[in-house]
Design a protein around this motif. Structure first.
Motif, PDB file in Angstrom:
ATOM      1  N   PRO A  92      18.993  40.640  39.742  1.00  0.00           N
ATOM      2  CA  PRO A  92      18.514  39.907  39.074  1.00  0.00           C
ATOM      3  C   PRO A  92      17.093  41.101  40.049  1.00  0.00           C
ATOM      4  O   PRO A  92      16.174  41.712  39.434  1.00  0.00           O
ATOM      5  CB  PRO A  92      18.048  39.112  39.659  1.00  0.00           C
ATOM      6  N   LYS A 138       5.782  30.159  42.809  1.00  0.00           N
ATOM      7  CA  LYS A 138       6.064  30.209  43.850  1.00  0.00           C
ATOM      8  C   LYS A 138       6.209  31.709  43.801  1.00  0.00           C
ATOM      9  O   LYS A 138       6.200  32.829  43.106  1.00  0.00           O
ATOM     10  CB  LYS A 138       7.970  30.076  43.796  1.00  0.00           C
ATOM     11  N   PRO A 139       5.987  32.754  44.994  1.00  0.00           N
ATOM     12  CA  PRO A 139       6.382  34.245  45.420  1.00  0.00           C
ATOM     13  C   PRO A 139       8.413  34.078  45.133  1.00  0.00           C
ATOM     14  O   PRO A 139       8.949  33.856  45.730  1.00  0.00           O
ATOM     15  CB  PRO A 139       5.916  34.204  46.789  1.00  0.00           C
ATOM     16  N   TYR A 141       9.826  36.288  46.466  1.00  0.00           N
ATOM     17  CA  TYR A 141      10.940  36.871  47.793  1.00  0.00           C
ATOM     18  C   TYR A 141      11.486  34.982  48.177  1.00  0.00           C
ATOM     19  O   TYR A 141      12.692  34.931  48.992  1.00  0.00           O
ATOM     20  CB  TYR A 141      10.057  37.364  49.151  1.00  0.00           C
ATOM     21  N   SER A 144      16.066  31.566  45.780  1.00  0.00           N
ATOM     22  CA  SER A 144      17.336  31.540  45.397  1.00  0.00           C
ATOM     23  C   SER A 144      17.696  32.457  45.310  1.00  0.00           C
ATOM     24  O   SER A 144      17.532  32.436  43.943  1.00  0.00           O
ATOM     25  CB  SER A 144      17.936  30.056  45.891  1.00  0.00           C
ATOM     26  N   GLY A 145      19.189  32.393  45.633  1.00  0.00           N
ATOM     27  CA  GLY A 145      19.838  33.529  44.693  1.00  0.00           C
ATOM     28  C   GLY A 145      19.698  33.125  42.632  1.00  0.00           C
ATOM     29  O   GLY A 145      19.621  33.993  41.985  1.00  0.00           O
ATOM     30  N   GLN A 147      18.207  30.901  41.282  1.00  0.00           N
ATOM     31  CA  GLN A 147      17.011  31.131  40.786  1.00  0.00           C
ATOM     32  C   GLN A 147      16.223  32.290  40.048  1.00  0.00           C
ATOM     33  O   GLN A 147      15.423  32.312  39.435  1.00  0.00           O
ATOM     34  CB  GLN A 147      15.706  30.670  42.018  1.00  0.00           C
TER      35      GLN A 147
ATOM     36  N   LEU B  18       3.742  27.571  51.764  1.00  0.00           N
ATOM     37  CA  LEU B  18       4.974  27.917  51.106  1.00  0.00           C
ATOM     38  C   LEU B  18       6.190  27.428  52.007  1.00  0.00           C
ATOM     39  O   LEU B  18       7.139  27.045  51.747  1.00  0.00           O
ATOM     40  CB  LEU B  18       5.293  29.517  51.098  1.00  0.00           C
ATOM     41  N   THR B  42      21.584  24.985  41.891  1.00  0.00           N
ATOM     42  CA  THR B  42      20.558  25.687  41.814  1.00  0.00           C
ATOM     43  C   THR B  42      19.779  25.737  42.950  1.00  0.00           C
ATOM     44  O   THR B  42      19.437  25.078  42.847  1.00  0.00           O
ATOM     45  CB  THR B  42      20.156  26.845  41.182  1.00  0.00           C
ATOM     46  N   GLY B  43      19.820  26.203  44.845  1.00  0.00           N
ATOM     47  CA  GLY B  43      18.557  25.455  45.285  1.00  0.00           C
ATOM     48  C   GLY B  43      18.576  24.714  46.198  1.00  0.00           C
ATOM     49  O   GLY B  43      18.295  23.707  46.998  1.00  0.00           O
ATOM     50  N   SER B  47      23.208  29.421  50.476  1.00  0.00           N
ATOM     51  CA  SER B  47      23.116  30.105  51.126  1.00  0.00           C
ATOM     52  C   SER B  47      22.096  30.565  52.529  1.00  0.00           C
ATOM     53  O   SER B  47      22.412  31.190  53.857  1.00  0.00           O
ATOM     54  CB  SER B  47      22.473  31.350  50.666  1.00  0.00           C
ATOM     55  N   GLN B  90      25.435  36.203  48.594  1.00  0.00           N
ATOM     56  CA  GLN B  90      25.815  36.396  47.788  1.00  0.00           C
ATOM     57  C   GLN B  90      25.509  37.775  46.692  1.00  0.00           C
ATOM     58  O   GLN B  90      26.183  37.449  46.165  1.00  0.00           O
ATOM     59  CB  GLN B  90      24.320  35.530  47.554  1.00  0.00           C
ATOM     60  N   TYR B  91      24.616  38.810  47.080  1.00  0.00           N
ATOM     61  CA  TYR B  91      24.820  39.287  46.238  1.00  0.00           C
ATOM     62  C   TYR B  91      25.014  40.849  47.167  1.00  0.00           C
ATOM     63  O   TYR B  91      24.490  41.106  48.084  1.00  0.00           O
ATOM     64  CB  TYR B  91      23.206  40.446  45.653  1.00  0.00           C
TER      65      TYR B  91
END
Ligand SMILES: Nc1ncnc2c1ncn2[C@@H]1O[C@H](COP(=O)(O)OP(=O)(O)OP(=O)(O)O)[C@@H](O)[C@H]1O
Ligand SMILES: Nc1ncnc2c1ncn2[C@@H]1O[C@H](COP(=O)(O)OP(=O)(O)O)[C@@H](O)[C@H]1O
Ligand SMILES: [Mg+2]
Ligand SMILES: [Mg+2]
Lengths: 275, 280
Positions: A92, A138-139, A141, A144-145, A147, B18, B42-43, B47, B90-91
């Motif tokens: 992505p 959300k920014p 960065y 998560s992977g 997301q 944030l 997810t989330g 990670s 992960q990537y």
């Protein structure tokens, strides 16, 4: 057939600059408008290379690729291909452009010159169906992977393209997210969108109309998912593994407990076994 | 010998708008010679957790220790920990940076001072284990296909010979032979006494291969136990993001209809049980 043929490959080969051998070779393929097609094959078999021809990211080094009957070599063809086909890439990161989630999703619709209301509506719809509804501000960065992968999907579907190509775009989704996305794709497909799914998970191709198998850059096989599941040694040769449920189905067919005409779906199998 | 995680909390960007609590009191233990699977929506914080295990992130609260060495700044702790714990991201793109595949996989062992005469063997062995042939040694890692990149990323961690391997969705993007090859490799490494910490969305894999499973839910360790226990819990209650494997649901429906079959995720076992049960 030609009038509803969205994509047509005619003897397409592509060799990367400085590469010794072509990554895809002699590809002849037609994708009808509204079709859902899966592209399968081992790592390095040429799936992504083939996919990148659909929106003119790559131009054949031999042969021609037509989108809506425009050759992607010409300027008209490139424009047509880029308008008709949206890609979601394996990684992505390669396609997230903006710094904030909703801005990234708005990017495509803005480029299409839609009205501000329509853009807003599309962004909120795309975020919603991708499960990112709560993350609009959300920014990027801070995602998560998984997301990020959802964001890439949202960005592509917000454009409501005639054709959507998903290049291993579900690898990082949790099982529920994967199911949800399959539902979304089914709905888009029913609405007439042409879909191209590249995946190693064969449970994801059950709803496809047709699949092609690439090996060594060539098309080795072309048929329906059900026909594919009935093949024998070829599957292993192409590096394909059928889902667990299909394995159970095959064993039951071999043991004579199920007729081969019963599809490898849970409901149908339970019903047949109880008869 | 183990990695011990106690009450681990991680807050990203504390004190800013944030601020995100990605981990909220996670505790578990990953022993050498065992396989721990980490699953979750997810989330959920997987990670983030992975990056704590080799000191890329440091605890906001709580602690992580590796073979008794606490992960923290100072006293060379981080260097020791990173030599013991290898992390596959992960990537693959998060990890790859060299110009050629060979250089990429040499980086780790060279960094840890492996003598030049054994370096080549190490690198070739690691690449062989993930099925990358010598034809790709001089290729640019960024020009490989997705699955090839993944294999190189795994080899570049293997080549350092870490005691613990933390792998963040290592099977994503691998074709089926590649996936089998990797899982066999991890099983062998486990048998040789290495510790495997495997983050995955593939519940069948976790149930079939792990000794212990950790389920994360919004940064909390919501379940921790043996696969059979975790499966029981999954059947009992809804866990965010997770689903019961298809085959287990299938077996469950057959049981409700009077078939004597186990709740299994192994196709031949289930097929055989259906056959026997039907035969009666
Ligand atoms: N660099 C960051 N800055 C701020 N928040 C972050 C950052 N990285 C992750 N987060 C947030 O922390 C939480 C946990 O993220 P993490 O990447 O650990 O999840 P994950 O379980 O690995 O998810 P996935 O399965 O999608 O990879 C998420 O809410 C995420 O949005
Ligand atoms: N940018 C590139 N430059 C050179 N070779 C490439 C590039 N991308 C892919 N290749 C090579 O082309 C072949 C096909 O790759 P790809 O289409 O990415 O395969 P798949 O998507 O099926 O895994 C592989 O041998 C790969 O190494
Ligand atoms: Mg690819
Ligand atoms: Mg992650």
């Amino acid at each position: 057939m030609t009038e509803n043929c969205l994509v047509r490959f005619s003897g397409v080969s592509y060799t990367y600059p400085e590469a010794a051998a072509p990554a895809i070779a002699d590809i002849d393929l037609k994708i009808a408008s509204g079709e859902w097609i899966a592209v399968l094959g081992c790592n390095g078999s040429g799936k992504s290379t083939l996919a990148k021809h659909l929106n003119a990211l790559l131009i054949p080094t031999q042969g021609d690729c037509f989108v809506n009957e425009f050759n992607t070599r010409g300027e008209d063809g490139k424009r047509s291909a880029r308008r008709a086909v949206s890609m979601v890439f394996q990684n992505p990161e390669n396609q997230i452009i903006a710094a904030v989630v909703e801005e990234d999703v708005a990017f495509g619709p803005e480029n299409l010159g839609l009205s501000p209301e329509e853009i807003r509506a599309r962004v909120s719809w795309a975020l919603d169906v991708s499960g990112l509804g709560k993350m609009a501000r959300k920014p990027v960065y801070a995602l998560s992977g998984g997301q990020k992968q959802r964001l890439a999907v949202a960005g592509a579907i917000a454009q409501k393209p005639p054709c959507l190509v998903m290049d291993e775009a579900t690898t990082m989704l949790d099982p529920r997210g994967r199911q949800d996305l399959m539902e979304v794709l089914s709905t888009l497909h029913s609405g007439g969108m042409t879909l191209v799914s590249i995946t190693h998970r064969l449970e994801e191709i059950l709803r496809c109309d047709r699949c092609i198998v690439l090996s060594g850059g060539r098309i080795s096989w072309n048929g329906t998912p059900r026909e594919l599941f009935l093949l024998g040694e070829e599957l292993a040769m192409w590096g394909l593994e059928v889902p667990g449920m299909v394995k159970v189905w095959r064993e039951l067919v071999q043991k004579g407990l199920l007729e081969a005409k019963i599809p490898p779906l849970m409901g149908e199998m339970v019903e047949a076994l109880c008869r | 010998m183990s990695i011990d995680v106690k009450g681990l909390v991680h807050v990203y960007h504390p004190g800013t708008p944030l601020e995100t609590k990605a981990l909220d009191g996670v505790s578990f233990k990953a022993e050498k010679g065992s396989w721990v699977a980490v699953v979750g929506h997810t989330g959920s914080g997987k990670s983030t957790l992975a990056q704590h295990l080799n000191g890329l992130l440091l605890p906001t609260e709580g602690s992580v220790s590796v073979d008794g060495i606490e992960v923290r700044q100072g006293e060379g702790s981080l260097r020791k920990v990173r030599q013991k714990v290898g992390l596959v991201f992960q990537y693959p793109e998060q990890q790859l940076f060299e110009e050629t595949v060979f250089k990429e996989v040499s980086f780790g062992p060279r960094n840890w001072g492996i003598p030049a005469d054994t370096l080549k063997d190490r690198v070739e062995e690691a690449l062989g284990l993930v099925g990358i042939g010598s034809d790709l040694y001089e290729a640019n890692p960024f020009r490989l296909s997705g699955g090839q990149k993944r294999r190189v990323a795994i080899a570049s961690v293997l080549s350092s010979g870490p005691d613990y391997l933390v792998l963040d969705e290592p099977t994503a993007g691998l074709d089926s032979p590649g996936r089998r090859q990797l899982l066999d490799l991890l099983s062998n490494l486990k048998a040789l006494g290495r510790g495997i910490i495997h983050i995955t969305h593939d519940m069948e894999l976790a149930l079939g291969l792990a000794d212990m499973i950790l389920v994360l839910d919004e940064g909390r360790s919501s379940l921790w136990g043996r696969p059979d226990i975790i499966l029981g819990e999954l059947i009992e209650r809804d866990v965010r993001g997770l689903v019961i494997p298809d085959m287990v649901r299938f077996a469950g429906r057959l049981r409700d209809l009077g078939f004597e079959v186990p709740l299994t995720w192994e196709p031949p076992v289930l097929a055989e049980a259906i056959y026997r049960s039907q035969g009666r």
